[in-house]
Enzyme design. Structure first.
Site, short mmCIF file in Angstrom:
data_model
loop_
_atom_site.label_atom_id
_atom_site.label_comp_id
_atom_site.label_asym_id
_atom_site.label_seq_id
_atom_site.Cartn_x
_atom_site.Cartn_y
_atom_site.Cartn_z
N SER A 143 -16.57 -2.24 -22.61
CA SER A 143 -15.75 -2.01 -23.80
C SER A 143 -14.40 -1.38 -23.42
O SER A 143 -13.36 -1.75 -23.95
CB SER A 143 -16.52 -1.09 -24.75
OG SER A 143 -15.79 -0.86 -25.90
N GLY A 161 -15.78 -3.27 -32.17
CA GLY A 161 -16.72 -4.38 -32.26
C GLY A 161 -16.15 -5.69 -31.76
O GLY A 161 -16.53 -6.76 -32.24
N LYS A 177 -15.84 -8.85 -29.36
CA LYS A 177 -16.90 -9.56 -28.62
C LYS A 177 -16.69 -9.31 -27.12
O LYS A 177 -15.62 -9.60 -26.59
CB LYS A 177 -16.82 -11.06 -28.95
CG LYS A 177 -18.04 -11.82 -28.46
CD LYS A 177 -17.89 -13.30 -28.75
CE LYS A 177 -18.98 -14.16 -28.11
NZ LYS A 177 -19.48 -13.76 -26.81
N LYS A 207 -15.07 4.92 -26.20
CA LYS A 207 -15.80 3.71 -26.61
C LYS A 207 -17.26 4.00 -26.98
O LYS A 207 -18.10 3.11 -26.98
CB LYS A 207 -15.75 2.60 -25.53
CG LYS A 207 -14.39 2.23 -25.00
CD LYS A 207 -13.32 2.10 -26.03
CE LYS A 207 -13.45 0.92 -26.93
NZ LYS A 207 -12.33 0.88 -27.93
N GLY A 208 -17.52 5.26 -27.29
CA GLY A 208 -18.89 5.63 -27.65
C GLY A 208 -19.17 5.56 -29.15
O GLY A 208 -20.30 5.75 -29.58
N1 LIG Z 1 -20.10 2.18 -37.61
C1 LIG Z 1 -19.25 1.83 -36.64
N2 LIG Z 1 -18.01 1.42 -36.93
C2 LIG Z 1 -17.16 1.07 -35.93
N3 LIG Z 1 -17.46 1.09 -34.62
C3 LIG Z 1 -18.69 1.50 -34.30
C4 LIG Z 1 -19.63 1.89 -35.27
N4 LIG Z 1 -20.74 2.25 -34.65
C5 LIG Z 1 -20.53 2.09 -33.35
N5 LIG Z 1 -19.29 1.63 -33.14
C6 LIG Z 1 -18.74 1.30 -31.82
O1 LIG Z 1 -17.72 2.21 -31.48
C7 LIG Z 1 -17.04 1.62 -30.37
C8 LIG Z 1 -15.66 2.20 -30.27
O2 LIG Z 1 -15.80 3.52 -29.87
P1 LIG Z 1 -14.69 4.61 -30.10
O3 LIG Z 1 -14.36 4.69 -31.53
O4 LIG Z 1 -15.19 5.86 -29.46
O5 LIG Z 1 -13.47 4.01 -29.30
S1 LIG Z 1 -12.19 4.79 -28.75
O6 LIG Z 1 -12.59 5.43 -27.51
O7 LIG Z 1 -11.78 5.73 -29.76
O8 LIG Z 1 -11.21 3.72 -28.53
C9 LIG Z 1 -17.03 0.12 -30.65
O9 LIG Z 1 -17.40 -0.51 -29.44
P2 LIG Z 1 -17.14 -2.04 -29.12
O10 LIG Z 1 -18.15 -2.80 -29.89
O11 LIG Z 1 -17.35 -2.15 -27.65
O12 LIG Z 1 -15.74 -2.33 -29.54
C10 LIG Z 1 -18.04 -0.05 -31.77
O13 LIG Z 1 -18.98 -1.02 -31.56
#
Ligand SMILES: Nc1ncnc2c1ncn2[C@@H]1O[C@H](COP(=O)(O)OS(=O)(=O)O)[C@@H](OP(=O)(O)O)[C@H]1O
Length: 372
Positions: free
Chosen positions: A218, A336, A338, A127-128
Site C-alpha cells: 500500500s 482502498g 487496488k 497505511k494502517g
Molecule cells: N473504513 C475505512 N475507510 C477508509 N480506509 C480504510 C478503512 N478501513 C481501513 N482502511 C484502509 O486504510 C488504508 C489507508 O491507511 P491510512 O489512512 O493510514 O493511510 S495514510 O498513511 O494516512 O496515507 C487503506 O489502505 P489501502 O486499501 O491499501 O489503500 C484502506 O484500505
C-alpha cells in the site's frame, strides 16, 4: 359604548382580550361613535404592541438560551458531516499519504473553547487505516481532531517553532473534550518518542497496525500513484524490494524499514509504558470498526457513544463508511486502491523475512496479530 360592547370589553385578558377589542372597535365604527372609536382603537394598538413586545422578548430569551446550551454542550460539533465530506474530497487528491490534508472538525470557537495540546496521538502506522480511525473518532462528542497531519515532532523545522505553534494548530475544544491528532510518521521516525514524552509523559497513544507486507504494498502504491499522476516513471515493487545482487530483501528500502514494527516499538517503549498504548489491528478495524472504536472509548475513558448503525459497509469501496441518513460518507480514492499483483516468489520471500520480525513484535507487546 353599548352594554354589549362593555360586556365584551370587560371580558378576557391578553391575546383573547385583544381579539375581542378588535371586534369592539369594528362595532364602534359601525355605530358611528367617533370618540369611543378612537379610545377603542388606541386600546387595541397598545394591547397589540404589548403582546408583540412580550413575544419579541420571549423570542430573544429563547434564542439566548438555545445558543448557550448549543455552544456549551459541544453537541453541535458533531451534528453535520460537512467537514468529513470536505476531508474526504481532499484526500481524493492526496498524493503523499494524508500529509497536510483534511480540515479541523471544529473551526469555530466560543468563549467556552480553546486550542489545547493533544492528550492523545495516533502515531501510526502509515497505511494502517489512521485516517478512517481519526475521522470515525471525530464523531464522538468528547473528541476533537486535528484534520491535518501535523508532522510536528518528526520535522525539525516545525519542531523548532515550539509547542505554542503546535497548540495553535489544534482544533478548538471544550474542557471536557480530548484533542487528537494523527501523524503516522511519528511511529517510525527516530527522535519522535523522546520529544512527545517531553511534551506529555502521560499521553495516550493509539497505534493501528496492519500486516507489514500488505502495508508495504500500500505504501509503495501510494508513491507510485503520486509519480504516475505527475507523469513520472516508476519501478516495479519487486525491483525495489529485492536486492539484485543478493536476491534477498533490500532492507534499505523505506517501506521495509517502516514495516519492522518491533524496532520502532522498542524505541517508543523506552519512553512510555505499554499501558499508554492502545494497539489496534488494522484488519479487525476494517472488518468491524465499531468494536475497535469501543475499545478506544474505554481506553480514553469517555462515554460509550459508538453504535453499529452509525456506520455502513460500502460494497463499492470495500470498507465501512459513515452513515448519514441515506448517504454513505466514505474516504476518497486514495483509500482502498487496488493493489498490484506481486510475484508470488517475492511475496514468499517477504513473508519469510517478516515472520521472525513479527514474532519479536508480538512478544514485545504481548499480542499476536496473526499476520501470515
Ligand atoms: N473504513 C475505512 N475507510 C477508509 N480506509 C480504510 C478503512 N478501513 C481501513 N482502511 C484502509 O486504510 C488504508 C489507508 O491507511 P491510512 O489512512 O493510514 O493511510 S495514510 O498513511 O494516512 O496515507 C487503506 O489502505 P489501502 O486499501 O491499501 O489503500 C484502506 O484500505
Amino acid at each position: 359604548m353599548t352594554a354589549k360592547m362593555k360586556k365584551k370589553k370587560s371580558k378576557g385578558q391578553g391575546l383573547s382580550g385583544c381579539t375581542k377589542v378588535l371586534t369592539q372597535s369594528q362595532s364602534i365604527q359601525t355605530d358611528g361613535n367617533s370618540i369611543d372609536s378612537v379610545k377603542a382603537s388606541s386600546k387595541f394598538c397598545s394591547c397589540r404592541q404589548r403582546v408583540l413586545a412580550i413575544f419579541l422578548l420571549i423570542g430573544i430569551v429563547c434564542c439566548f438560551c438555545i445558543y448557550g446550551i448549543y455552544t456549551s454542550s459541544g453537541a453541535h460539533l458533531k451534528s453535520d458531516l460537512s467537514s468529513y465530506t470536505e476531508m474526504s474530497s481532499n484526500t481524493q487528491h492526496e498524493t503523499q499519504g494524508d500529509y497536510d490534508f483534511g480540515v479541523d472538525s471544529y473551526p469555530f470557537h466560543s468563549r467556552h473553547t480553546q486550542r489545547r495540546l493533544p492528550q492523545c496521538i495516533i502515531i501510526g502506522v502509515r497505511k494502517g487505516g489512521t485516517r478512517a480511525l481519526l475521522n470515525f473518532l471525530d464523531l464522538h462528542p468528547d473528541i476533537q481532531t486535528a484534520g491535518r497531519e501535523m508532522h510536528f515532532f518528526d520535522e525539525p523545522d516545525r519542531y523548532k517553532l515550539g509547542l505554542n505553534w503546535y497548540r495553535k494548530r489544534m482544533p478548538f475544544s471544550f474542557r471536557n473534550q480530548i484533542t487528537i491528532e494523527k501523524t503516522p510518521a511519528y511511529f517510525v521516525e527516530e527522535h519522535v518518542a523522546g520529544k512527545v514524552h517531553e511534551m506529555n509523559s502521560s499521553i495516550k497513544l493509539l497505534l493501528i497496525l496492519r500486516d507489514p507486507v500488505e502495508r508495504m504494498i500500500s505504501d509503495y502504491l501510494q508513491v507510485r500513484t503520486n509519480k504516475e499522476e505527475k507523469g513520472k516513471s516508476y519501478h516495479r515493487f519487486e525491483d525495489l524490494v529485492i536486492d539484485k545482487e543478493t536476491g534477498g530483501i533490500r532492507e534499505s528500502y523505506t517501506p521495509v524499514r517502516r514495516s519492522k514494527y518491533h524496532v520502532h516499538m522498542a524505541r517508543w517503549l523506552k519512553y512510555f509504558s505499554l499501558d499508554q498504548f492502545l494497539l489496534i489491528s488494522s484488519e479487525r478495524f476494517a472488518e468491524d470498526p465499531v468494536t475497535q472504536l469501543q475499545r478506544v472509548e474505554a481506553f480514553l475513558d469517555i462515554d460509550p457513544q459508538f453504535k453499529r448503525d452509525m456506520f455502513v459497509y460500502n460494497e463499492t469501496k470495500g470498507f465501512y463508511c459513515i452513515r448519514d441518513e441515506d448517504e454513505h460518507v466514505c474516504l476518497g480514492e486514495s483509500k482502498g486502491r487496488k493493489h498490484p499483483n506481486i510475484d508470488p516468489a517475492v511475496l514468499a520471500k517477504l513473508r519469510a523475512f517478516f515472520r521472525p520480525q513479527n514474532k519479536k513484535f508480538y512478544s514485545l507487546v504481548g499480542v499476536n496479530f496473526g499476520w501470515p
